[in-house]
Design a protein around this motif. Structure first.
Motif, PDB file in Angstrom:
ATOM      1  N   ASN A  93     105.569  39.912  -2.250  1.00 44.76           N
ATOM      2  CA  ASN A  93     104.326  40.213  -2.954  1.00 44.76           C
ATOM      3  C   ASN A  93     103.242  39.236  -2.539  1.00 44.76           C
ATOM      4  OD1 ASN A  93     104.729  37.838  -4.424  1.00 44.76           O
ATOM      5  ND2 ASN A  93     104.662  38.831  -6.412  1.00 44.76           N
ATOM      6  N   GLY A  94     102.009  39.586  -2.918  1.00 44.74           N
ATOM      7  CA  GLY A  94     100.895  38.729  -2.540  1.00 44.74           C
ATOM      8  C   GLY A  94      99.578  39.429  -2.773  1.00 44.74           C
ATOM      9  N   VAL A  95      98.526  38.923  -2.098  1.00 47.47           N
ATOM     10  CA  VAL A  95      97.180  39.432  -2.349  1.00 47.47           C
ATOM     11  C   VAL A  95      96.503  39.785  -1.021  1.00 47.47           C
ATOM     12  CG1 VAL A  95      96.239  37.056  -2.454  1.00 47.47           C
ATOM     13  CG2 VAL A  95      94.971  38.940  -3.534  1.00 47.47           C
ATOM     14  N   GLY A  98      91.635  41.327  -2.606  1.00 47.01           N
ATOM     15  CA  GLY A  98      91.463  41.603  -4.033  1.00 47.01           C
ATOM     16  C   GLY A  98      92.552  42.470  -4.636  1.00 47.01           C
ATOM     17  N   TYR A  99      93.431  43.005  -3.823  1.00 52.06           N
ATOM     18  CA  TYR A  99      94.497  43.877  -4.323  1.00 52.06           C
ATOM     19  C   TYR A  99      95.827  43.134  -4.405  1.00 52.06           C
ATOM     20  CZ  TYR A  99      91.383  47.810  -3.636  1.00 52.06           C
ATOM     21  OH  TYR A  99      90.322  48.675  -3.716  1.00 52.06           O
ATOM     22  N   TYR A 100      96.563  43.391  -5.470  1.00 51.82           N
ATOM     23  CA  TYR A 100      97.933  42.906  -5.579  1.00 51.82           C
ATOM     24  C   TYR A 100      98.832  43.851  -4.784  1.00 51.82           C
ATOM     25  CZ  TYR A 100     102.538  41.876  -7.474  1.00 51.82           C
ATOM     26  OH  TYR A 100     103.863  41.546  -7.609  1.00 51.82           O
ATOM     27  N   MET A 129     106.389  49.244 -12.723  1.00 51.35           N
ATOM     28  CA  MET A 129     105.578  48.383 -13.595  1.00 51.35           C
ATOM     29  C   MET A 129     104.369  47.823 -12.851  1.00 51.35           C
ATOM     30  SD  MET A 129     108.529  46.314 -15.696  1.00 51.35           S
ATOM     31  CE  MET A 129     107.399  45.212 -16.577  1.00 51.35           C
ATOM     32  N   CYS A 130     104.579  47.412 -11.608  1.00 51.66           N
ATOM     33  CA  CYS A 130     103.471  46.845 -10.825  1.00 51.66           C
ATOM     34  C   CYS A 130     102.422  47.904 -10.537  1.00 51.66           C
ATOM     35  CB  CYS A 130     103.981  46.249  -9.510  1.00 51.66           C
ATOM     36  SG  CYS A 130     104.944  44.749  -9.757  1.00 51.66           S
ATOM     37  N   LYS A 132     101.741  50.497 -12.354  1.00 55.16           N
ATOM     38  CA  LYS A 132     101.050  50.727 -13.629  1.00 55.16           C
ATOM     39  C   LYS A 132      99.938  49.695 -13.833  1.00 55.16           C
ATOM     40  CE  LYS A 132     103.156  52.397 -17.932  1.00 55.16           C
ATOM     41  NZ  LYS A 132     104.374  52.291 -18.745  1.00 55.16           N
ATOM     42  N   GLN A 133     100.141  48.475 -13.334  1.00 53.33           N
ATOM     43  CA  GLN A 133      99.148  47.404 -13.475  1.00 53.33           C
ATOM     44  C   GLN A 133      98.095  47.450 -12.371  1.00 53.33           C
ATOM     45  OE1 GLN A 133      98.488  45.156 -15.826  1.00 53.33           O
ATOM     46  NE2 GLN A 133     100.157  45.940 -17.091  1.00 53.33           N
ATOM     47  N   GLY A 134      98.146  48.482 -11.539  1.00 55.39           N
ATOM     48  CA  GLY A 134      97.127  48.610 -10.497  1.00 55.39           C
ATOM     49  C   GLY A 134      97.511  47.968  -9.174  1.00 55.39           C
ATOM     50  N   GLY A 135      98.770  47.606  -9.024  1.00 57.03           N
ATOM     51  CA  GLY A 135      99.219  47.039  -7.749  1.00 57.03           C
ATOM     52  C   GLY A 135      99.410  48.113  -6.695  1.00 57.03           C
TER      53      GLY A 135
END
Lengths: 209, 209
Positions: A93-95, A98-100, A129-130, A132-135
């Motif tokens: 994971n990472g960035v 601006g996006y996860y 879950m990720c 759902k959080q906009g990842g």
């Protein structure tokens, strides 16, 4: 030194050193990274993306359950008994811009199918879950024999995973992967340019809205 | 079973079990989590945030350099020699409402200052890189003696870190932390409601634009 993990992954105990010998580095320049594992290819790519300010993405360390540690005098602590644990999450994971970004990487030697047993329920739950959080959630699949790589949106995996629960097929056909995914090619710098595909996923998500 | 890490952190080898005994769980309901380490408080909070679909944030496993593994017959692999490694990143990251969140958690027993030696250069570098990519980056500081908690924006840490490099002070004064940070209070559910502060950081960032 390399150690085989119980699940068949290879662990390099000196990750700070390049996993490439001089001769394989030469090969790499000519033929691309055919001799690297998918994990090595992604790690090399992440190094490139970090050093070029493109994305900050890491593989998470393998979780270890520590049972016994020695503290020798004038020397650093030595773990003497420990066990591999199953991760609660995906491996990467990472960035990016601006996006996860959250993903799992899977190799298969199959030529026509991708077996769903490559996943555990907790990895699917985590990706859901990720998302759902906009990842931005996906799987990088490498067909080792075909030498083909795909960035497959998590939704495609969820579709087949949930169908399997209702007595659906226990694997995904290659044609479904081809239709739903963005194919990427092994290259030199970065080794596996998967961020281009991530950008496409983001753009296609915007179009949907 | 608890193991003291070389850097003074405490490692709980059975993280799947609750770190609270029955009596301390009772205390917790009345007095808040005064007996928990900051790491335990954040892990409990993250569990709450995940189970309530508020955020998906995990502590990364401690990286271990594995040297020797035994594969006993009819039993799982046992790590027989391994060493603690320094992480390349911060300890915590994840996704909250479309935002990439990245932070480090630090406890201090000092009452007036926060010593910068709590950080390593690579942690600062990592936070700077993540911020450049649009991540929400900060540090949760717990003053153990004062029983005060702060969510301090990474920029405040960078300011003092970079000044220190130019012969500036080797610590941050409490008043600077108070002025630059969002104070949070230990609570019941979640144990440490730091996501409220993250939301404030996001909103104040929007105002700047």
């Amino acid at each position: 030194m390399k150690i085989n993990y119980p699940d068949g992954q290879v662990f390099n105990s000196k990750p700070s050193q390049s996993p490439l010998s001089e001769s394989s580095a030469k090969k790499k320049m000519i033929f691309g990274d055919r001799g690297m594992t998918l994990e090595e290819e992604i790690n090399e790519s992440n190094k490139y993306y970090r050093s070029h300010d493109i994305a900050v993405i890491y593989k998470k360390p393998t979780p270890i359950q520590i049972v016994k540690v020695d503290y020798p005098k004038r020397s650093r602590a030595v773990i003497r008994e420990a066990y591999f644990r199953h991760a609660s999450t995906t491996d990467y994971n990472g960035v990016y811009n601006g996006y996860y970004v959250d993903f799992e990487a899977k190799e298969t030697k199959n030529k026509n199918i991708f077996p769903l047993k490559n996943f555990h329920q907790h990895q699917i739950d985590h990706l859901k879950m990720c998302q759902k959080q906009g990842g931005i959630c996906f799987v990088i699949i490498k067909y080792v024999e075909l030498k083909r790589y795909f960035v497959t949106p998590a939704d495609e995996i969820f579709l087949h995973w949930d169908a399997q629960k209702n007595d659906g097929a226990k694997s995904i056909q290659l044609k479904d992967i081809v239709n739903s995914s963005i194919e990427i090619k092994s290259d030199y710098n970065p080794t596996l340019p998967y961020i281009n595909a991530v950008q496409q996923l983001i753009e296609s998500g915007k179009e949907k809205k």
